[in-house]
Enzyme design. Sequence first.
Site, mmCIF file in Angstrom:
data_model
loop_
_atom_site.group_PDB
_atom_site.id
_atom_site.type_symbol
_atom_site.label_atom_id
_atom_site.label_comp_id
_atom_site.label_asym_id
_atom_site.label_seq_id
_atom_site.Cartn_x
_atom_site.Cartn_y
_atom_site.Cartn_z
ATOM 1 N N LYS A 154 -7.996 3.129 -65.398
ATOM 2 C CA LYS A 154 -7.597 4.388 -66.169
ATOM 3 C C LYS A 154 -6.770 3.837 -67.485
ATOM 4 O O LYS A 154 -6.441 2.655 -67.532
ATOM 5 C CB LYS A 154 -6.741 5.261 -65.464
ATOM 6 C CG LYS A 154 -7.142 6.002 -64.225
ATOM 7 C CD LYS A 154 -6.379 6.994 -63.531
ATOM 8 C CE LYS A 154 -6.819 7.308 -62.363
ATOM 9 N NZ LYS A 154 -5.719 8.282 -61.605
ATOM 10 N N TYR A 203 -12.941 15.276 -63.141
ATOM 11 C CA TYR A 203 -12.046 15.795 -62.243
ATOM 12 C C TYR A 203 -12.001 17.250 -61.997
ATOM 13 O O TYR A 203 -11.278 17.639 -61.686
ATOM 14 C CB TYR A 203 -10.253 15.480 -62.931
ATOM 15 C CG TYR A 203 -9.956 13.866 -62.592
ATOM 16 C CD1 TYR A 203 -9.879 13.541 -61.554
ATOM 17 C CD2 TYR A 203 -9.422 13.307 -63.710
ATOM 18 C CE1 TYR A 203 -9.526 12.116 -61.267
ATOM 19 C CE2 TYR A 203 -8.867 12.060 -63.646
ATOM 20 C CZ TYR A 203 -8.973 11.474 -62.523
ATOM 21 O OH TYR A 203 -8.414 10.291 -62.280
ATOM 22 N N ASN A 233 -1.064 6.028 -61.951
ATOM 23 C CA ASN A 233 -1.758 5.228 -60.997
ATOM 24 C C ASN A 233 -2.753 4.233 -61.073
ATOM 25 O O ASN A 233 -3.340 3.490 -60.044
ATOM 26 C CB ASN A 233 -1.807 5.996 -59.534
ATOM 27 C CG ASN A 233 -2.862 6.680 -59.794
ATOM 28 O OD1 ASN A 233 -3.664 6.994 -60.749
ATOM 29 N ND2 ASN A 233 -3.072 7.646 -58.487
ATOM 30 N N HIS A 286 -9.135 4.513 -60.649
ATOM 31 C CA HIS A 286 -9.823 5.614 -59.753
ATOM 32 C C HIS A 286 -10.990 5.061 -58.901
ATOM 33 O O HIS A 286 -11.565 4.212 -59.385
ATOM 34 C CB HIS A 286 -10.538 6.748 -60.983
ATOM 35 C CG HIS A 286 -11.560 7.399 -60.218
ATOM 36 N ND1 HIS A 286 -10.988 8.700 -59.806
ATOM 37 C CD2 HIS A 286 -12.849 7.497 -60.037
ATOM 38 C CE1 HIS A 286 -12.218 9.335 -59.229
ATOM 39 N NE2 HIS A 286 -13.385 8.387 -59.348
ATOM 40 N N GLU A 298 -20.511 10.746 -59.781
ATOM 41 C CA GLU A 298 -19.595 9.988 -60.574
ATOM 42 C C GLU A 298 -20.294 8.889 -61.331
ATOM 43 O O GLU A 298 -20.161 8.789 -62.462
ATOM 44 C CB GLU A 298 -18.194 9.649 -59.993
ATOM 45 C CG GLU A 298 -17.198 10.638 -59.720
ATOM 46 C CD GLU A 298 -16.088 10.205 -58.750
ATOM 47 O OE1 GLU A 298 -15.392 11.053 -58.536
ATOM 48 O OE2 GLU A 298 -15.825 9.136 -58.545
HETATM 49 P P1 GDP Z 1 -7.151 9.938 -56.156
HETATM 50 O O1 GDP Z 1 -8.508 9.987 -55.373
HETATM 51 O O2 GDP Z 1 -6.544 9.131 -54.952
HETATM 52 O O3 GDP Z 1 -7.128 9.343 -57.386
HETATM 53 O O4 GDP Z 1 -6.433 11.261 -55.970
HETATM 54 P P2 GDP Z 1 -6.921 12.734 -56.198
HETATM 55 O O5 GDP Z 1 -8.433 12.978 -56.326
HETATM 56 O O6 GDP Z 1 -6.205 13.557 -55.461
HETATM 57 O O7 GDP Z 1 -6.058 13.151 -57.718
HETATM 58 C C1 GDP Z 1 -6.680 12.429 -59.082
HETATM 59 C C2 GDP Z 1 -5.701 11.963 -59.706
HETATM 60 O O8 GDP Z 1 -4.944 13.021 -60.459
HETATM 61 C C3 GDP Z 1 -4.602 10.843 -58.923
HETATM 62 O O9 GDP Z 1 -5.291 9.430 -59.065
HETATM 63 C C4 GDP Z 1 -3.515 10.824 -59.856
HETATM 64 O O10 GDP Z 1 -3.406 10.223 -61.131
HETATM 65 C C5 GDP Z 1 -3.499 12.596 -60.183
HETATM 66 N N1 GDP Z 1 -2.591 13.114 -59.276
HETATM 67 C C6 GDP Z 1 -2.967 13.491 -58.019
HETATM 68 N N2 GDP Z 1 -1.936 14.210 -57.418
HETATM 69 C C7 GDP Z 1 -1.010 14.584 -58.491
HETATM 70 C C8 GDP Z 1 0.262 15.087 -58.415
HETATM 71 O O11 GDP Z 1 0.887 15.679 -57.539
HETATM 72 N N3 GDP Z 1 0.879 14.799 -59.692
HETATM 73 C C9 GDP Z 1 0.497 14.464 -60.876
HETATM 74 N N4 GDP Z 1 0.851 14.344 -61.737
HETATM 75 N N5 GDP Z 1 -0.907 13.863 -60.932
HETATM 76 C C10 GDP Z 1 -1.610 13.774 -59.729
HETATM 77 MG MG MG Z 2 -10.113 11.486 -55.978
#
Ligand code: GDP
Ligand code: MG
Length: 162
Positions: A20, A60, A123, A126, A137
Amino acid sequence: MLQDQEVHAAELERTFIAVKPDGVQRGLISEIISRFERKGYKLVGIKVVVPSKEFAGKHYHALKEKPFFNGLSEFLSSGPVVAMVWEGEGVITYGRKLIGATDPQKSEPGTIRGDLAVVVGRNIIHGSDGPETAKDEINLWFKPEELVSFTSNAEKWIYGVN
Ligand code: GDP
Ligand code: MG
């Protein structure tokens, strides 16, 4: 040989991985590539892109009801992203293990997010979360002709096929 066929089929598993904008800006591209490469996975597609906010929203789309969706889409489109496709046995599930938990505070040390990130909104990486999302994707980010298929010399040492 049956064993060879099984190994060959497993190698065709592919996942979508992206560094990212925060990972790119922090100079972590090579570190992230290195972790997948040293494990034994194979890079079959890579490009640097600045996605539009609309494109980020498509990527997303499953999170569009979340309160952080707008900020997340804005952030993903805020600068260069390194989009990649990695191939290898178990790469979808094991790739997620290499990456670590979504919240870096909960990621184990030794994982990419555990070692290199601090907060969930930054973080750095992805990774697709399952076979269906991996397929979707990869299709969203890459044209078929942007991906390569090849046998690397290391495979017989990684998979134990002669
Ligand atoms: P991943 O698959 O581990 O990347 O997590 P998810 O698919 O649940 O979420 C996608 C991305 O959204 C994450 O990598 C984070 O960058 C962001 N994200 C997820 N949960 C949160 C949250 O509670 N707060 C914020 N600000 N960003 C979040
Ligand atoms: Mg995810």
